[in-house]
Scaffold this active site. Sequence first.
Site, mmCIF file in Angstrom:
data_model
loop_
_atom_site.group_PDB
_atom_site.id
_atom_site.type_symbol
_atom_site.label_atom_id
_atom_site.label_comp_id
_atom_site.label_asym_id
_atom_site.label_seq_id
_atom_site.Cartn_x
_atom_site.Cartn_y
_atom_site.Cartn_z
ATOM 1 N N PHE A 144 0.842 -1.194 0.000
ATOM 2 C CA PHE A 144 0.000 0.000 0.000
ATOM 3 C C PHE A 144 0.883 1.253 0.000
ATOM 4 O O PHE A 144 1.946 1.267 0.631
ATOM 5 C CB PHE A 144 -0.920 -0.005 1.219
ATOM 6 C CG PHE A 144 -1.979 1.042 1.165
ATOM 7 C CD1 PHE A 144 -3.066 0.900 0.313
ATOM 8 C CD2 PHE A 144 -1.897 2.181 1.946
ATOM 9 C CE1 PHE A 144 -4.048 1.880 0.246
ATOM 10 C CE2 PHE A 144 -2.873 3.158 1.891
ATOM 11 C CZ PHE A 144 -3.957 3.007 1.039
ATOM 12 N N ASP A 193 1.430 -5.475 8.336
ATOM 13 C CA ASP A 193 0.316 -4.553 8.185
ATOM 14 C C ASP A 193 -0.946 -5.420 8.086
ATOM 15 O O ASP A 193 -1.101 -6.200 7.148
ATOM 16 C CB ASP A 193 0.488 -3.694 6.925
ATOM 17 C CG ASP A 193 -0.610 -2.646 6.782
ATOM 18 O OD1 ASP A 193 -1.720 -2.851 7.312
ATOM 19 O OD2 ASP A 193 -0.368 -1.619 6.111
ATOM 20 N N TYR A 235 -11.338 0.797 10.459
ATOM 21 C CA TYR A 235 -12.554 1.269 9.773
ATOM 22 C C TYR A 235 -12.998 0.343 8.648
ATOM 23 O O TYR A 235 -13.981 0.620 7.967
ATOM 24 C CB TYR A 235 -12.360 2.686 9.222
ATOM 25 C CG TYR A 235 -11.062 2.948 8.506
ATOM 26 C CD1 TYR A 235 -10.856 2.527 7.203
ATOM 27 C CD2 TYR A 235 -10.044 3.634 9.150
ATOM 28 C CE1 TYR A 235 -9.659 2.767 6.558
ATOM 29 C CE2 TYR A 235 -8.844 3.888 8.513
ATOM 30 C CZ TYR A 235 -8.653 3.456 7.218
ATOM 31 O OH TYR A 235 -7.466 3.700 6.576
ATOM 32 N N LYS A 236 -12.308 -0.766 8.455
ATOM 33 C CA LYS A 236 -12.728 -1.728 7.434
ATOM 34 C C LYS A 236 -13.631 -2.778 8.076
ATOM 35 O O LYS A 236 -14.794 -2.513 8.357
ATOM 36 C CB LYS A 236 -11.497 -2.343 6.766
ATOM 37 C CG LYS A 236 -10.568 -1.316 6.100
ATOM 38 C CD LYS A 236 -9.370 -1.984 5.462
ATOM 39 C CE LYS A 236 -8.309 -0.992 5.009
ATOM 40 N NZ LYS A 236 -8.785 -0.072 3.953
ATOM 41 N N ARG A 238 -12.469 -3.856 -6.942
ATOM 42 C CA ARG A 238 -12.364 -4.745 -5.784
ATOM 43 C C ARG A 238 -13.754 -5.014 -5.232
ATOM 44 O O ARG A 238 -14.542 -4.083 -5.032
ATOM 45 C CB ARG A 238 -11.502 -4.125 -4.689
ATOM 46 C CG ARG A 238 -10.046 -3.999 -5.008
ATOM 47 C CD ARG A 238 -9.228 -3.648 -3.775
ATOM 48 N NE ARG A 238 -9.784 -2.520 -3.036
ATOM 49 C CZ ARG A 238 -9.219 -1.993 -1.944
ATOM 50 N NH1 ARG A 238 -8.089 -2.500 -1.475
ATOM 51 N NH2 ARG A 238 -9.773 -0.962 -1.332
#
Length: 403
Positions: free
Chosen positions: A124, A201, A226-227, A375
């Site tokens: 990322f 991560d 927050y996912k 995605r």
Amino acid sequence: MTAADLDARDPLREYRSRFHTDDADPVVSYLDGNSLGRPTTASIERVSTFMTQAWGGRLIRGWDEEWFELPITLGDKLGRVALGAAAGQTVIGDSTTVLLYKIARGAAALRPDRTEMVLDRDNFPTDRYVLESIASELGLTLVWIDSDRRSGVRTADIADVVSERTAFVLVSHVAYRSGFLADAPAAARVAHDVGALLVLDLSHSVGSVPLRLDEWGVDLAVGCTYKYLNGGPGSPAFAYVRAEHLPEFRQPVWGWMGRADAFAMEQGYVPAEGVRRVISGTPPVLGMIAMQDTLDMIGEVGMEAIRAKSVALTEYALELVRSDLVPLGVEIASPENADERGGHVTLDHPDFREVTARLWTRGVIPDFRAPSGIRLGLSPLSTSFEEVRIGVLAIAEELRGRT
């Protein structure tokens, strides 16, 4: 088996009703839970109650009653239900970027005589940029793994580049683009064989994939909330520091709440004992509220059941993709073996940037990742098989309409 049959047989189907939906702006297929999870109805009530009672009622007394310890008590809960981490090693705090900086700098300081940091070019952007900044700051060398964008970092890739010069290896446990699920215990062994540390991560795996950080030998980790944890936009990230490293762990952002005896306000910084030393300033208490109800649900259900639902969702999505989208020129850009795949599936097509924008207008919400990927982020507690069916068929309709 049809989507209706799969939903009827879903042992977690009751949990979907615990998430808020907006009847004024109906979303018929939300396929972006790996970017931003839905809010739970309980969390909406919890946040409202916090505003009126905990903050509005208790005022500054809340710090003594709960808030000062909340980053650690909530971190312990997260560690217990989702990370496979014993108490005293996990803390909730800053953004993912800030915590990654602290953890990576701390990892480098634990190996002061080493000069290299290892990561992959398809990690990322934040992970790459933070390590680039540390390399510039400390004069360290970045050793890059050229991983396959449709796969990810394999253990052999790490073994090819680590050496006695390696301070640490940074790997995303689930790759943000492809969804590739790295073999974390094997990565830890390869790093440890040369005396290096493993930093994970966990942003795309926590709450979707079972984690056993203590058992696997992971040294340090970060991840967002927050996912799949449904903490809300910008909710604070978490950091894990293995117990054996805590006595010597030093991070570079010294603040009053990470100091020993913070309220003494004494001259000079002395790090607190234990994981509190990862904290810098006043923690974002309001940002920690919403995730608590999802942690409760994970504790009820267990990560193995959540993983089973996640695999079932992605397998069903791929079944539909092969039948309805591959004939239209769509390519599968994620591992097709479930053992190597996290909770999302990525698809490639040159028209997907425009298709994504059109899907959003009809209440079908995946996300787009350049250069040409959609995605499908399938959150096990809140996503139905019917949503998957609607979403994939809508993609097919949009592609047919462009030909």
